[in-house]
Every structure is written in C-alpha cells, then in structure tokens.
Design a protein around this motif. Structure first.
Motif, PDB file in Angstrom:
ATOM      1  N   TYR A  41       0.830  -1.206   0.000  1.00  0.00           N
ATOM      2  CA  TYR A  41       0.000   0.000   0.000  1.00  0.00           C
ATOM      3  C   TYR A  41       0.864   1.256   0.000  1.00  0.00           C
ATOM      4  O   TYR A  41       2.000   1.252   0.497  1.00  0.00           O
ATOM      5  CB  TYR A  41      -0.873   0.054   1.256  1.00  0.00           C
ATOM      6  N   LYS A  42       0.290   2.315  -0.564  1.00  0.00           N
ATOM      7  CA  LYS A  42       0.828   3.645  -0.312  1.00  0.00           C
ATOM      8  C   LYS A  42       0.004   4.198   0.839  1.00  0.00           C
ATOM      9  O   LYS A  42      -1.189   4.454   0.704  1.00  0.00           O
ATOM     10  CB  LYS A  42       0.691   4.543  -1.534  1.00  0.00           C
ATOM     11  N   GLY A  43       0.635   4.334   1.990  1.00  0.00           N
ATOM     12  CA  GLY A  43      -0.077   4.765   3.188  1.00  0.00           C
ATOM     13  C   GLY A  43       0.250   6.195   3.556  1.00  0.00           C
ATOM     14  O   GLY A  43       1.229   6.778   3.081  1.00  0.00           O
ATOM     15  N   ILE A  44      -0.588   6.748   4.414  1.00  0.00           N
ATOM     16  CA  ILE A  44      -0.383   8.094   4.938  1.00  0.00           C
ATOM     17  C   ILE A  44      -0.209   8.001   6.453  1.00  0.00           C
ATOM     18  O   ILE A  44      -1.046   7.415   7.141  1.00  0.00           O
ATOM     19  CB  ILE A  44      -1.567   9.023   4.610  1.00  0.00           C
ATOM     20  N   ILE A  45       0.881   8.570   6.951  1.00  0.00           N
ATOM     21  CA  ILE A  45       1.153   8.521   8.385  1.00  0.00           C
ATOM     22  C   ILE A  45       0.159   9.420   9.121  1.00  0.00           C
ATOM     23  O   ILE A  45       0.037  10.602   8.820  1.00  0.00           O
ATOM     24  CB  ILE A  45       2.593   8.968   8.673  1.00  0.00           C
ATOM     25  N   ARG A  46      -0.545   8.847  10.086  1.00  0.00           N
ATOM     26  CA  ARG A  46      -1.537   9.604  10.851  1.00  0.00           C
ATOM     27  C   ARG A  46      -1.032   9.999  12.229  1.00  0.00           C
ATOM     28  O   ARG A  46      -1.312  11.093  12.698  1.00  0.00           O
ATOM     29  CB  ARG A  46      -2.826   8.781  10.995  1.00  0.00           C
ATOM     30  N   ASN A  47      -0.305   9.112  12.874  1.00  0.00           N
ATOM     31  CA  ASN A  47       0.206   9.410  14.219  1.00  0.00           C
ATOM     32  C   ASN A  47       1.584   8.804  14.403  1.00  0.00           C
ATOM     33  O   ASN A  47       1.802   7.631  14.069  1.00  0.00           O
ATOM     34  CB  ASN A  47      -0.728   8.851  15.311  1.00  0.00           C
ATOM     35  N   VAL A  48       2.506   9.587  14.933  1.00  0.00           N
ATOM     36  CA  VAL A  48       3.819   9.084  15.326  1.00  0.00           C
ATOM     37  C   VAL A  48       3.815   8.974  16.850  1.00  0.00           C
ATOM     38  O   VAL A  48       3.587   9.958  17.550  1.00  0.00           O
ATOM     39  CB  VAL A  48       4.947  10.030  14.864  1.00  0.00           C
ATOM     40  N   VAL A  49       4.018   7.750  17.338  1.00  0.00           N
ATOM     41  CA  VAL A  49       3.908   7.493  18.781  1.00  0.00           C
ATOM     42  C   VAL A  49       5.229   6.932  19.293  1.00  0.00           C
ATOM     43  O   VAL A  49       5.433   5.706  19.308  1.00  0.00           O
ATOM     44  CB  VAL A  49       2.755   6.524  19.091  1.00  0.00           C
ATOM     45  N   PRO A  50       6.157   7.794  19.716  1.00  0.00           N
ATOM     46  CA  PRO A  50       7.463   7.312  20.201  1.00  0.00           C
ATOM     47  C   PRO A  50       7.356   6.352  21.375  1.00  0.00           C
ATOM     48  O   PRO A  50       8.168   5.428  21.507  1.00  0.00           O
ATOM     49  CB  PRO A  50       8.182   8.600  20.613  1.00  0.00           C
ATOM     50  N   SER A  51       6.338   6.529  22.219  1.00  0.00           N
ATOM     51  CA  SER A  51       6.207   5.659  23.390  1.00  0.00           C
ATOM     52  C   SER A  51       5.897   4.219  22.995  1.00  0.00           C
ATOM     53  O   SER A  51       6.165   3.288  23.759  1.00  0.00           O
ATOM     54  CB  SER A  51       5.110   6.186  24.321  1.00  0.00           C
ATOM     55  N   ASN A  53       7.124   2.974  20.137  1.00  0.00           N
ATOM     56  CA  ASN A  53       8.176   2.622  19.180  1.00  0.00           C
ATOM     57  C   ASN A  53       7.612   2.334  17.797  1.00  0.00           C
ATOM     58  O   ASN A  53       7.917   1.315  17.173  1.00  0.00           O
ATOM     59  CB  ASN A  53       8.981   1.412  19.669  1.00  0.00           C
ATOM     60  N   GLY A  54       6.761   3.231  17.340  1.00  0.00           N
ATOM     61  CA  GLY A  54       6.176   3.036  16.023  1.00  0.00           C
ATOM     62  C   GLY A  54       5.251   4.163  15.646  1.00  0.00           C
ATOM     63  O   GLY A  54       5.192   5.207  16.302  1.00  0.00           O
ATOM     64  N   ALA A  65      -3.069   0.890  10.275  1.00  0.00           N
ATOM     65  CA  ALA A  65      -2.056  -0.146  10.471  1.00  0.00           C
ATOM     66  C   ALA A  65      -0.955   0.406  11.373  1.00  0.00           C
ATOM     67  O   ALA A  65      -0.818   1.618  11.531  1.00  0.00           O
ATOM     68  CB  ALA A  65      -1.479  -0.574   9.133  1.00  0.00           C
ATOM     69  N   PHE A  66      -0.162  -0.507  11.942  1.00  0.00           N
ATOM     70  CA  PHE A  66       0.923  -0.091  12.834  1.00  0.00           C
ATOM     71  C   PHE A  66       2.257  -0.449  12.210  1.00  0.00           C
ATOM     72  O   PHE A  66       2.481  -1.588  11.779  1.00  0.00           O
ATOM     73  CB  PHE A  66       0.794  -0.771  14.197  1.00  0.00           C
TER      74      PHE A  66
END
Length: 471
Positions: A41-51, A53-54, A65-66
């Motif tokens: 897939y060509k996905g779009i990043i919705r949330n960056v969650v450092p806690s 690790n992904g 998806a994660f």
C-alpha cells in the motif's frame, strides 16, 4: 504420495495438502474476505507514537495499520504525520488490533524473493553446492536493478537457467510497476495484491515434491494448466481436473479430518492427548498421558515416548489450525536432561517445513516449552465460527442460581430506597424463573418485596437479562 486438492466454490476456496492420505497443510480463502498479508500500500502517516516505538499508518481499509520503528528502512528521513510511506502488510488485523506493516517490502517468485530498498543478494542455506551458489549469485546480480535485492530460494537449485532468469526478470518488472504506481497514486491506495489461493497452489507448493494437483472447478483447472505451461511452474500433466461423482474432499476424507481441527482435545496414536486452548495473543497446549499405561514401562520412558509423539502432532496442529503468536507447551515432566534436549531437537525438526516462520525457543525452568509462529492468517476456526452470543467466547454462562441472586440483590437495593408502591412483575429466562420459584430464593424474594411477586418466563431472554415492572 503427496497430493494437492483445490476445492473451489463461488464463496470459498480451500487448498489441502495430503501425504499418503493424511492432511498435512490447509489454506482457506473466502470471497470478499481475502487475506491482506503480502499486499503493498501507499499509506499516509496519521500518528507518530514514540512511546510505542512506532507509528500508525492509514492504508485505506478503515483501520489504521501499525508500523514498528524496527521495520522502518534505515537511512531514510524521519517520518512525519501526513507523509506518504510505502508499506507491506506483515500480519493481518485481529479483533482488537489493526494490521502490522513493514517498509521492508518483498515479493515472492518461484525461485527467488525480491527485496525493495536494498542491494542484498542471498542464497538459501539448503543449497550446498558451491558452484551452483556462485552461478545463482552471478545471475542474480546481473539481473537485479539498483535498489533491488534477492534471496534465492531452494527451488532454484533444480531450475533451468532460462526458467531462473525468467523468474528474476518477472520480479524486477513487478517491482518497477509498484514503484511507478507509488509515484502516481494519491494515498492511501492499494498498489499490489498477491495472487489468489489457486495461483499460490502452483507457485508455493508444486516445488515441494507434489505428485499431482487435483482441481474440482473446470475454469480454475484451465487457468492453472495454462500458467503451469506458460510460466514453467510445474509439469502441466500434474494439474488434473477432478470430475468424479463423489465430491473431492469427501472422496479423500478431508472433511472429516478438518472437523477434528475444531476439537479442543486431540488424541495421540500413543494413547495420550493434547489439550489446546486459545487466548488473544497466546495458545497453550497441554500434553496428557490420558489412558495410556505402558506395561512395566518406567515413568521416564513412558513420558518420553508420549512427548515424542506429541511433538510431531503439535507441529502438525499449529500448521493446520493456523495458530500464530506465542505458544506454550506443557509436556509431561521428564527428569533426564538429555531427554529434554532431544525433545527440543525433535520439535525443531518437526516445524522446519512450516511455511510460516516457527521458532522453538527452548524449555523454561518450569518445564514449559516456548514457541513462536508468525501469524499470517486467521486461526482456522475464525473462518467457520462466530463467538457465542451468550458467552462471548468464554465458554461459560451465568448459572441460574447466580442470575437469580443478581435479581434479588437488585430488588434489595431498590427496597433500601423505599417501599414498593405496587405489585411487581419479574420476567426472566425460564431457568432463572424456575430458580426464583424454589427455596431459598422464593422466601428471600417474598421477604424483600413484602408480598408475593409474579415471576414470568421469557425464553428469548438470556440468563443475564430480566425486567422488573410495577403493575
């Protein structure tokens, strides 16, 4: 004799692998419910969650998806919300989690697996002939474009030079198409989907010593016959159309073997048994000696005998049932260290031919064997069963006595706020109503209400459902 049976119906396709008539592998594909593992897939990043690790990626399926940090290709610019990303589904979604994706995209061919974003060339360790390894590596390097790597599969050892080159060229073209679509499409969008189960039956199985592939649908048979001939996937004569009067799976006794895969208890030839229980992330398998009693056989020898038989069956069961994630096996206790080590070696050998990556981690201090198996599909029972609406999958429902006690507690709480103004009418499940009409619940009900209450039955109510009306 190894036989592949492809049972095709409009709503479902089932692939079964038989060895001397015994079911050894099974795959199910439902119309409209295709497995998304392997799709790109060509996905779009919705949330960056450092806690965690992904980051969460929208791939257009209605559920984010994660993407784990460790599955991001190194050397790239940091990912930010709203940016596009090329990902491949590694694990399908579960009831509580979305799918797991990776930036390490790969495409499986007949003789090799293509890798995007790397120049790595690898050769299967099972190919031991050094001249053959050098030959395959040279041709792989010559064909691979920039940014594409390859892992040459074991099947390439017996492949002809032209067939091998043709397969690599096909993978290179596929990767080029995906890259062009990624540049043109507006995300989120599906860029690539793997072939259906019929295609996989030729690509993934026929190189494993299969004697014949029987297909009970004429259109599918003709399609696979053409593919086998045009793409040199296997000898076209191995693809056979099954047109007998008796249904394919019934003739080869596949249906009755499939039904046994839904049982909690699995009998072993030794007389012992396996007990298989599931949770969301963990499967527990208990090995039981059952009714088996060796005549004059010492306990240690008996335990080792049953455990060996269990190890082979466990490998077969987790493969057939589509069990993934963490697996804990409670074998019968053994005192000798060498027997424990031998049992681990037997289990490792038994899972070696599993198409899903399976790792036997070893035995804990408590005598439990830890295993992991890559979850690529749903568990088999999820294709055929829904969770029970009464117990919600727990296997337990409230007892009639406990349900009657709940009703009385509810009445006591209401009574504490003041006396009842009129007569009461209680409607409950027949089992619960019957319990309320007997001691000690009947006496307690009259004492709480202060008068006789009318109790009615409603078969449509579950044991947890009831109504209290003032009439």
């Amino acid at each position: 004799m190894k036989e592949l049976l492809l049972h095709c119906r409009p709503q479902q396709t089932v692939l079964a692998l038989l060895e001397d008539g015994r079911l050894e592998d099974l795959s199910v594909e439902r119309a409209g419910e295709e497995n998304i593992v392997g799709r790109v897939y060509k996905g779009i990043i919705r949330n960056v969650v450092p806690s965690l690790n992904g980051l969460f990626v929208d791939i257009g399926i209605g559920r984010n998806a994660f993407l784990r940090t460790k599955d991001i290709i190194s050397g790239k610019e940091p990912h930010t919300e709203g940016a596009a990303v090329l990902v491949q589904v590694e694990k399908d979604s579960t009831e509580s989690k979305g799918p797991l994706v990776t930036e390490k995209v790969s495409f499986a061919g007949t003789y090799a697996v293509a890798l995007m974003g790397t120049g790595y060339i690898g050769i299967s360790k099972k190919i031991r002939d050094e001249k053959k390894r050098d030959f395959l590596r040279r041709h792989a390097k010559a064909i691979c474009p920039a940014g594409m790597g390859l892992v040459v599969r074991t099947a390439a050892e017996a492949a002809g030079e032209e067939d091998f080159k043709k397969d690599l060229a096909s993978l290179a073209r596929l990767m080029e198409v995906v890259e062009k679509r990624y540049a043109l499409e507006k995300g989120p969008a599906l860029l690539y989907r793997d072939g259906d189960l019929a295609v996989k039956s030729l690509r993934d199985y026929t190189g494993r010593g299969i004697d014949r592939l029987l297909v009970d649908d004429r259109d599918t048979f003709l399609r696979l016959s053409r593919m086998a001939e045009e793409e040199s996937l296997c000898d076209p004569e191995k693809v056979v159309f099954y047109d007998e009067r008796e249904p394919l799976f019934a003739h080869f006794h596949v249906e009755e073997q499939m039904h046994q895969l839904f049982d909690r208890v699995v009998s072993l030839p030794s007389g012992g048994s396996l007990y298989i229980d599931y949770t969301e992330a963990l499967t527990v398998i208990d090995v039981n000696s059952g009714s088996f009693r060796g005549k004059g056989m010492p306990h240690d020898q008996l335990a080792f005998l049953i455990n060996k038989a269990a190890a082979y069956e466990i490998a077969r069961q987790i493969r057939l049932r589509g069990i993934g994630g963490m697996i804990m096996v409670d074998f019968i206790d053994m005192a000798k260290k060498e027997e424990k080590e031998e049992l681990i070696r037997i289990l490792q050998a038994a899972v070696r031919n599993d198409r899903a990556k399976t790792v036997v981690c070893g035995m804990t201090s408590l005598g439990l064997v830890e295993m992991t198996r890559k979850r690529t599909t749903q568990r088999l029972w999820q294709y055929y069963f829904d969770p029970c609406p009464l117990c919600h999958g727990t296997g337990h429902i409230l007892s009639a006595a406990a349900a009657a006690d709940r009703i009385l507690e509810d009445l006591e709480n209401r009574r504490a706020r003041g006396p009842f103004r009129g007569d009461l009418e209680i409607t409950a499940n027949p089992d619960v109503a019957a319990a309320l009409g007997k001691e000690p619940f009947k006496e307690r009900l009259e004492k709480t209400v202060g008068k006789e209450a009318a109790v009615k039955e409603n078969p449509a109510f579950t044991r947890e459902t009831y109504t209290i009306l003032s009439v």
